[in-house]
Scaffold this motif. Structure first.
Motif, mmCIF file in Angstrom:
data_model
loop_
_atom_site.group_PDB
_atom_site.id
_atom_site.type_symbol
_atom_site.label_atom_id
_atom_site.label_comp_id
_atom_site.label_asym_id
_atom_site.label_seq_id
_atom_site.Cartn_x
_atom_site.Cartn_y
_atom_site.Cartn_z
ATOM 1 N N ILE A 67 0.838 -1.208 0.000
ATOM 2 C CA ILE A 67 0.000 0.000 0.000
ATOM 3 C C ILE A 67 0.867 1.250 0.000
ATOM 4 C CG2 ILE A 67 -1.764 1.305 1.250
ATOM 5 C CD1 ILE A 67 -2.711 -1.353 -0.160
ATOM 6 N N ASP A 68 1.943 1.224 0.748
ATOM 7 C CA ASP A 68 2.847 2.378 0.787
ATOM 8 C C ASP A 68 3.438 2.666 -0.595
ATOM 9 O OD1 ASP A 68 4.151 4.476 2.205
ATOM 10 O OD2 ASP A 68 5.979 3.269 2.296
ATOM 11 N N ALA A 69 3.733 1.621 -1.364
ATOM 12 C CA ALA A 69 4.329 1.786 -2.687
ATOM 13 C C ALA A 69 3.328 2.270 -3.735
ATOM 14 C CB ALA A 69 4.954 0.467 -3.143
ATOM 15 N N ALA A 70 2.042 2.110 -3.468
ATOM 16 C CA ALA A 70 1.009 2.526 -4.420
ATOM 17 C C ALA A 70 0.787 4.034 -4.335
ATOM 18 C CB ALA A 70 -0.292 1.781 -4.127
ATOM 19 N N ASP A 71 0.350 4.603 -5.457
ATOM 20 C CA ASP A 71 0.018 6.023 -5.488
ATOM 21 C C ASP A 71 -1.392 6.272 -4.966
ATOM 22 O OD1 ASP A 71 2.448 6.848 -6.881
ATOM 23 O OD2 ASP A 71 1.588 5.790 -8.598
ATOM 24 N N ARG A 72 -2.260 5.295 -5.164
ATOM 25 C CA ARG A 72 -3.665 5.416 -4.799
ATOM 26 C C ARG A 72 -4.158 4.064 -4.294
ATOM 27 N NH1 ARG A 72 -2.145 9.799 -6.490
ATOM 28 N NH2 ARG A 72 -3.086 11.152 -8.050
ATOM 29 N N VAL A 73 -5.335 4.094 -3.642
ATOM 30 C CA VAL A 73 -5.987 2.856 -3.199
ATOM 31 C C VAL A 73 -7.435 2.897 -3.674
ATOM 32 C CG1 VAL A 73 -6.748 1.478 -1.222
ATOM 33 C CG2 VAL A 73 -4.516 2.611 -1.156
ATOM 34 N N LEU A 74 -7.882 1.800 -4.264
ATOM 35 C CA LEU A 74 -9.276 1.644 -4.665
ATOM 36 C C LEU A 74 -9.836 0.440 -3.924
ATOM 37 C CD1 LEU A 74 -11.680 2.464 -6.461
ATOM 38 C CD2 LEU A 74 -10.802 0.840 -8.167
ATOM 39 N N ILE A 75 -10.876 0.667 -3.158
ATOM 40 C CA ILE A 75 -11.571 -0.411 -2.466
ATOM 41 C C ILE A 75 -12.764 -0.804 -3.330
ATOM 42 C CG2 ILE A 75 -12.866 -1.073 -0.401
ATOM 43 C CD1 ILE A 75 -11.165 0.985 1.161
ATOM 44 N N VAL A 76 -12.851 -2.086 -3.681
ATOM 45 C CA VAL A 76 -13.970 -2.624 -4.459
ATOM 46 C C VAL A 76 -14.689 -3.598 -3.537
ATOM 47 C CG1 VAL A 76 -14.666 -3.860 -6.539
ATOM 48 C CG2 VAL A 76 -12.612 -2.411 -6.582
ATOM 49 N N THR A 77 -15.886 -3.198 -3.089
ATOM 50 C CA THR A 77 -16.492 -3.989 -2.020
ATOM 51 C C THR A 77 -18.012 -4.058 -2.098
ATOM 52 O OG1 THR A 77 -16.522 -4.317 0.379
ATOM 53 C CG2 THR A 77 -16.609 -2.045 -0.394
ATOM 54 N N PRO A 78 -18.550 -5.193 -1.638
ATOM 55 C CA PRO A 78 -19.997 -5.300 -1.466
ATOM 56 C C PRO A 78 -20.393 -4.695 -0.119
ATOM 57 C CG PRO A 78 -18.992 -7.356 -0.819
ATOM 58 C CD PRO A 78 -17.876 -6.441 -1.303
ATOM 59 N N GLU A 79 -21.595 -4.994 0.281
ATOM 60 C CA GLU A 79 -22.107 -4.539 1.568
ATOM 61 C C GLU A 79 -22.583 -5.760 2.343
ATOM 62 O OE1 GLU A 79 -24.269 -0.690 1.898
ATOM 63 O OE2 GLU A 79 -25.982 -2.042 2.059
ATOM 64 N N TYR A 80 -22.144 -5.871 3.590
ATOM 65 C CA TYR A 80 -22.591 -6.963 4.447
ATOM 66 C C TYR A 80 -23.350 -6.358 5.627
ATOM 67 C CZ TYR A 80 -19.156 -10.018 2.089
ATOM 68 O OH TYR A 80 -18.431 -10.735 1.181
ATOM 69 N N ASN A 81 -24.609 -6.719 5.739
ATOM 70 C CA ASN A 81 -25.441 -6.259 6.850
ATOM 71 C C ASN A 81 -25.425 -4.737 7.001
ATOM 72 O OD1 ASN A 81 -26.250 -8.897 7.637
ATOM 73 N ND2 ASN A 81 -24.220 -9.173 8.541
ATOM 74 N N GLY A 82 -25.470 -4.058 5.870
ATOM 75 C CA GLY A 82 -25.579 -2.609 5.882
ATOM 76 C C GLY A 82 -24.283 -1.861 6.119
ATOM 77 N N THR A 83 -23.151 -2.548 6.082
ATOM 78 C CA THR A 83 -21.880 -1.860 6.280
ATOM 79 C C THR A 83 -20.779 -2.590 5.504
ATOM 80 O OG1 THR A 83 -20.412 -0.842 7.921
ATOM 81 C CG2 THR A 83 -21.220 -3.085 8.409
ATOM 82 N N MET A 84 -19.541 -2.121 5.684
ATOM 83 C CA MET A 84 -18.424 -2.737 4.964
ATOM 84 C C MET A 84 -18.089 -4.104 5.563
ATOM 85 S SD MET A 84 -15.168 -0.564 6.332
ATOM 86 C CE MET A 84 -15.624 0.537 7.683
ATOM 87 N N PRO A 85 -17.579 -5.007 4.739
ATOM 88 C CA PRO A 85 -17.152 -6.310 5.239
ATOM 89 C C PRO A 85 -16.019 -6.162 6.263
ATOM 90 C CG PRO A 85 -17.335 -6.338 2.854
ATOM 91 C CD PRO A 85 -17.470 -4.915 3.284
ATOM 92 N N ALA A 86 -15.944 -7.098 7.175
ATOM 93 C CA ALA A 86 -14.918 -7.071 8.228
ATOM 94 C C ALA A 86 -13.514 -7.041 7.648
ATOM 95 C CB ALA A 86 -15.083 -8.269 9.156
#
Length: 179
Positions: A67-86
């Motif tokens: 992550i430190d070496a990356a310029d950006r971060v993209l989170i690709v995620t569904p929704e579990y029980n109305g919030t982000m996955p653990a």
């Protein structure tokens, strides 16, 4: 000029996940000058525990380096029980530590994804963006895309594809305001 490197975190660990497939499609169709790379191994991260901070282990150390070496971060995620996955919450926790000095600090980030709910993971994306922002990330709000999959096929719908492509372009091209 070098490519913009975007680390992609997928919030579903399921091999046949539609969000993993979306992430793979985004990687394959990255715009010129942009390289997206899916970061595997989120399942190998121990649950965040402050007692482990001094010696978090190889999985956390390697994850932070990527992550430190990356310029950006993209989170690709569904929704579990109305919030982000653990798994996404745990990743953000590890990246935000040590407090105010984690690799997430100042990292440009956004969140996209799909879910079979009427809101298309909108709550999950808002929670992930808020948590990452509190953890020090610079969240590109206008690059957040939440798409219901019960309405359309996100892999064939031209409008959905355009929204995801535009989100990647906005994330890659985002320049933070000068301090």
């Amino acid at each position: 000029m070098t490519d913009t490197r975007i680390a992609v975190l997928v919030g579903s660990l399921r091999a046949d996940s539609i969000n993993r497939k979306l992430a793979e499609k985004l990687v394959a169709e990255a715009p010129d000058g942009v390289v997206l790379e899916i970061v595997d191994g989120l399942a190998d991260l121990p649950f965040f525990n402050e007692d482990l901070e001094a010696d978090p282990g190889e999985a956390v150390t390697q994850f932070r380096k990527v992550i430190d070496a990356a310029d950006r971060v993209l989170i690709v995620t569904p929704e579990y029980n109305g919030t982000m996955p653990a798994v996404i919450n745990n990743a953000i926790d590890w990246l935000s530590r040590p407090y105010a000095a984690g690799v997430l600090k100042g990292k440009i980030l956004s969140v996209v994804g799909v879910a079979p709910t009427p809101y298309g993971a909108k709550w999950s994306h808002a929670d992930a963006a808020r948590s990452a922002g509190i953890g020090g990330a610079i969240v590109v709000e206008d690059a957040i895309v939440s798409q219901p999959v019960h309405e359309i096929d996100v892999f064939t719908d031209a409008d959905a594809q355009a929204r995801f492509r535009e989100a990647v372009e906005k994330l890659a091209g985002f320049q933070p305001a000068a301090a």
